[in-house]
Design a protein around this motif. Structure first.
Motif, PDB file in Angstrom:
ATOM      1  N   GLU A 194       0.859  -1.176   0.000  1.00  0.00           N
ATOM      2  CA  GLU A 194       0.000   0.000   0.000  1.00  0.00           C
ATOM      3  C   GLU A 194       0.896   1.226   0.000  1.00  0.00           C
ATOM      4  OE1 GLU A 194      -1.627   1.377   4.020  1.00  0.00           O
ATOM      5  OE2 GLU A 194      -1.497  -0.813   4.280  1.00  0.00           O
ATOM      6  N   VAL A 195       0.462   2.243  -0.688  1.00  0.00           N
ATOM      7  CA  VAL A 195       1.226   3.480  -0.792  1.00  0.00           C
ATOM      8  C   VAL A 195       0.959   4.339   0.441  1.00  0.00           C
ATOM      9  CG1 VAL A 195       1.509   5.615  -2.106  1.00  0.00           C
ATOM     10  CG2 VAL A 195       1.240   3.442  -3.308  1.00  0.00           C
ATOM     11  N   LEU A 196       2.028   4.783   1.091  1.00  0.00           N
ATOM     12  CA  LEU A 196       1.909   5.646   2.262  1.00  0.00           C
ATOM     13  C   LEU A 196       2.058   7.118   1.906  1.00  0.00           C
ATOM     14  CD1 LEU A 196       3.997   3.557   4.809  1.00  0.00           C
ATOM     15  CD2 LEU A 196       1.519   3.554   4.469  1.00  0.00           C
ATOM     16  N   GLY A 197       2.776   7.402   0.841  1.00  0.00           N
ATOM     17  CA  GLY A 197       2.915   8.790   0.407  1.00  0.00           C
ATOM     18  C   GLY A 197       4.326   9.166   0.018  1.00  0.00           C
ATOM     19  N   LEU A 198       4.442  10.398  -0.409  1.00  0.00           N
ATOM     20  CA  LEU A 198       5.720  10.966  -0.841  1.00  0.00           C
ATOM     21  C   LEU A 198       6.616  11.194   0.366  1.00  0.00           C
ATOM     22  CD1 LEU A 198       7.438  12.447  -3.082  1.00  0.00           C
ATOM     23  CD2 LEU A 198       6.325  14.534  -2.284  1.00  0.00           C
ATOM     24  N   VAL A 199       7.878  10.827   0.221  1.00  0.00           N
ATOM     25  CA  VAL A 199       8.894  11.142   1.227  1.00  0.00           C
ATOM     26  C   VAL A 199      10.072  11.794   0.516  1.00  0.00           C
ATOM     27  CG1 VAL A 199       8.261   9.406   2.940  1.00  0.00           C
ATOM     28  CG2 VAL A 199       9.798   8.765   1.086  1.00  0.00           C
ATOM     29  N   LYS A 200      10.760  12.655   1.245  1.00  0.00           N
ATOM     30  CA  LYS A 200      11.880  13.348   0.620  1.00  0.00           C
ATOM     31  C   LYS A 200      12.914  13.722   1.666  1.00  0.00           C
ATOM     32  CE  LYS A 200       9.202  16.894   1.977  1.00  0.00           C
ATOM     33  NZ  LYS A 200       8.419  16.402   3.108  1.00  0.00           N
ATOM     34  N   GLY A 201      14.093  14.013   1.175  1.00  0.00           N
ATOM     35  CA  GLY A 201      15.183  14.499   2.005  1.00  0.00           C
ATOM     36  C   GLY A 201      16.012  15.438   1.177  1.00  0.00           C
ATOM     37  N   ASN A 202      16.595  16.429   1.821  1.00  0.00           N
ATOM     38  CA  ASN A 202      17.451  17.334   1.067  1.00  0.00           C
ATOM     39  C   ASN A 202      18.619  17.775   1.919  1.00  0.00           C
ATOM     40  OD1 ASN A 202      15.976  19.165   2.731  1.00  0.00           O
ATOM     41  ND2 ASN A 202      16.485  20.807   1.305  1.00  0.00           N
ATOM     42  N   MET A 203      19.586  18.347   1.258  1.00  0.00           N
ATOM     43  CA  MET A 203      20.781  18.884   1.921  1.00  0.00           C
ATOM     44  C   MET A 203      21.309  19.999   1.039  1.00  0.00           C
ATOM     45  SD  MET A 203      23.117  18.585   4.300  1.00  0.00           S
ATOM     46  CE  MET A 203      24.826  18.907   4.616  1.00  0.00           C
ATOM     47  N   VAL A 204      21.477  21.164   1.618  1.00  0.00           N
ATOM     48  CA  VAL A 204      22.115  22.269   0.903  1.00  0.00           C
ATOM     49  C   VAL A 204      23.541  22.335   1.410  1.00  0.00           C
ATOM     50  CG1 VAL A 204      22.123  24.754   0.463  1.00  0.00           C
ATOM     51  CG2 VAL A 204      19.949  23.518   0.630  1.00  0.00           C
ATOM     52  N   GLN A 205      24.467  22.216   0.504  1.00  0.00           N
ATOM     53  CA  GLN A 205      25.889  22.139   0.848  1.00  0.00           C
ATOM     54  C   GLN A 205      26.615  23.323   0.235  1.00  0.00           C
ATOM     55  OE1 GLN A 205      27.368  19.348   2.590  1.00  0.00           O
ATOM     56  NE2 GLN A 205      29.056  20.767   2.732  1.00  0.00           N
ATOM     57  N   THR A 206      27.482  23.927   1.017  1.00  0.00           N
ATOM     58  CA  THR A 206      28.303  25.014   0.488  1.00  0.00           C
ATOM     59  C   THR A 206      29.750  24.546   0.398  1.00  0.00           C
ATOM     60  OG1 THR A 206      28.774  25.929   2.669  1.00  0.00           O
ATOM     61  CG2 THR A 206      26.845  26.799   1.495  1.00  0.00           C
ATOM     62  N   GLY A 225       6.072   4.330   8.984  1.00  0.00           N
ATOM     63  CA  GLY A 225       5.951   2.879   9.100  1.00  0.00           C
ATOM     64  C   GLY A 225       6.219   2.144   7.801  1.00  0.00           C
ATOM     65  N   ALA A 226       6.962   2.749   6.909  1.00  0.00           N
ATOM     66  CA  ALA A 226       7.239   2.166   5.591  1.00  0.00           C
ATOM     67  C   ALA A 226       8.224   1.003   5.673  1.00  0.00           C
ATOM     68  CB  ALA A 226       7.787   3.229   4.648  1.00  0.00           C
ATOM     69  N   ASP A 227       8.067   0.073   4.730  1.00  0.00           N
ATOM     70  CA  ASP A 227       9.006  -1.030   4.564  1.00  0.00           C
ATOM     71  C   ASP A 227       9.996  -0.755   3.443  1.00  0.00           C
ATOM     72  OD1 ASP A 227       7.820  -2.761   6.532  1.00  0.00           O
ATOM     73  OD2 ASP A 227       6.208  -3.141   5.097  1.00  0.00           O
ATOM     74  N   ALA A 228       9.612   0.140   2.532  1.00  0.00           N
ATOM     75  CA  ALA A 228      10.447   0.410   1.361  1.00  0.00           C
ATOM     76  C   ALA A 228      10.103   1.779   0.795  1.00  0.00           C
ATOM     77  CB  ALA A 228      10.236  -0.658   0.292  1.00  0.00           C
ATOM     78  N   ILE A 229      10.999   2.260  -0.054  1.00  0.00           N
ATOM     79  CA  ILE A 229      10.748   3.477  -0.825  1.00  0.00           C
ATOM     80  C   ILE A 229      10.973   3.120  -2.282  1.00  0.00           C
ATOM     81  CG2 ILE A 229      11.323   5.901  -1.191  1.00  0.00           C
ATOM     82  CD1 ILE A 229      12.602   5.874   1.628  1.00  0.00           C
ATOM     83  N   THR A 241       8.427   7.230  -3.138  1.00  0.00           N
ATOM     84  CA  THR A 241       7.137   6.877  -2.589  1.00  0.00           C
ATOM     85  C   THR A 241       7.326   5.831  -1.503  1.00  0.00           C
ATOM     86  OG1 THR A 241       6.086   7.306  -4.718  1.00  0.00           O
ATOM     87  CG2 THR A 241       4.843   5.983  -3.143  1.00  0.00           C
ATOM     88  N   ALA A 242       6.904   6.174  -0.295  1.00  0.00           N
ATOM     89  CA  ALA A 242       6.987   5.240   0.835  1.00  0.00           C
ATOM     90  C   ALA A 242       5.866   4.219   0.700  1.00  0.00           C
ATOM     91  CB  ALA A 242       6.871   5.990   2.159  1.00  0.00           C
ATOM     92  N   VAL A 243       6.204   2.929   0.916  1.00  0.00           N
ATOM     93  CA  VAL A 243       5.210   1.875   0.808  1.00  0.00           C
ATOM     94  C   VAL A 243       5.324   0.914   1.995  1.00  0.00           C
ATOM     95  CG1 VAL A 243       5.127   1.998  -1.720  1.00  0.00           C
ATOM     96  CG2 VAL A 243       6.676   0.381  -0.622  1.00  0.00           C
ATOM     97  N   LYS A 244       4.219   0.250   2.289  1.00  0.00           N
ATOM     98  CA  LYS A 244       4.169  -0.769   3.337  1.00  0.00           C
ATOM     99  C   LYS A 244       3.734  -2.055   2.670  1.00  0.00           C
ATOM    100  CE  LYS A 244       3.446  -1.805   7.895  1.00  0.00           C
ATOM    101  NZ  LYS A 244       4.700  -2.069   8.543  1.00  0.00           N
ATOM    102  N   PHE A 245       4.507  -3.128   2.872  1.00  0.00           N
ATOM    103  CA  PHE A 245       4.174  -4.421   2.281  1.00  0.00           C
ATOM    104  C   PHE A 245       2.948  -5.000   2.973  1.00  0.00           C
ATOM    105  CE2 PHE A 245       8.963  -4.658   1.450  1.00  0.00           C
ATOM    106  CZ  PHE A 245       8.829  -4.167   0.173  1.00  0.00           C
TER     107      PHE A 245
END
Length: 103
Positions: free
Chosen positions: A15-27, A72-76, A98-102
């Motif tokens: 089942e789809v849990l939703g969008l997940v994201k991460g970012n990093m601004v590096q100088t 509570g995702a199992d995978a992305i 996309t975060a998903v739960k098996f």
């Protein structure tokens, strides 16, 4: 946490849990900038910048995984990376999926 660029995990239903994201601004720092400027005269890899971007990518990925774990995702699935210059001397790495739960 399973990360994959494909949208279907063979042999798994989820089942789809939703969008997940991460970012990093590096100088970049002044010392790396001078070294890169000199290196650009002769060509070749800018190792300090490659290392900097690898670290930023790893941090962004960890942040995305933490967001997925909180759901509570199992995978992305459908993981994508992108980068952009946000200002002179600073770059952003963004990773999303996309975060998903098996089931």
């Amino acid at each position: 946490m399973m990360l994959t660029t494909i949208d279907v995990v063979p042999g798994k239903q989820y089942e789809v849990l939703g969008l997940v994201k991460g970012n990093m601004v590096q100088t970049k720092n002044f010392g790396k900038d001078i070294g890169a400027g000199l290196k650009s005269l002769v060509g070749g890899e800018l190792k300090a910048y490659s290392d900097m971007m690898n670290e930023a990518r790893a941090t962004a990925t960890k942040r995305m995984v933490a967001e997925a774990e909180a759901l509570g995702a199992d995978a992305i699935v459908c993981v994508r990376y992108t980068s952009a210059s946000v200002m002179a001397g600073a770059a952003e790495i963004l990773v999303f999926g996309t975060a998903v739960k098996f089931v």
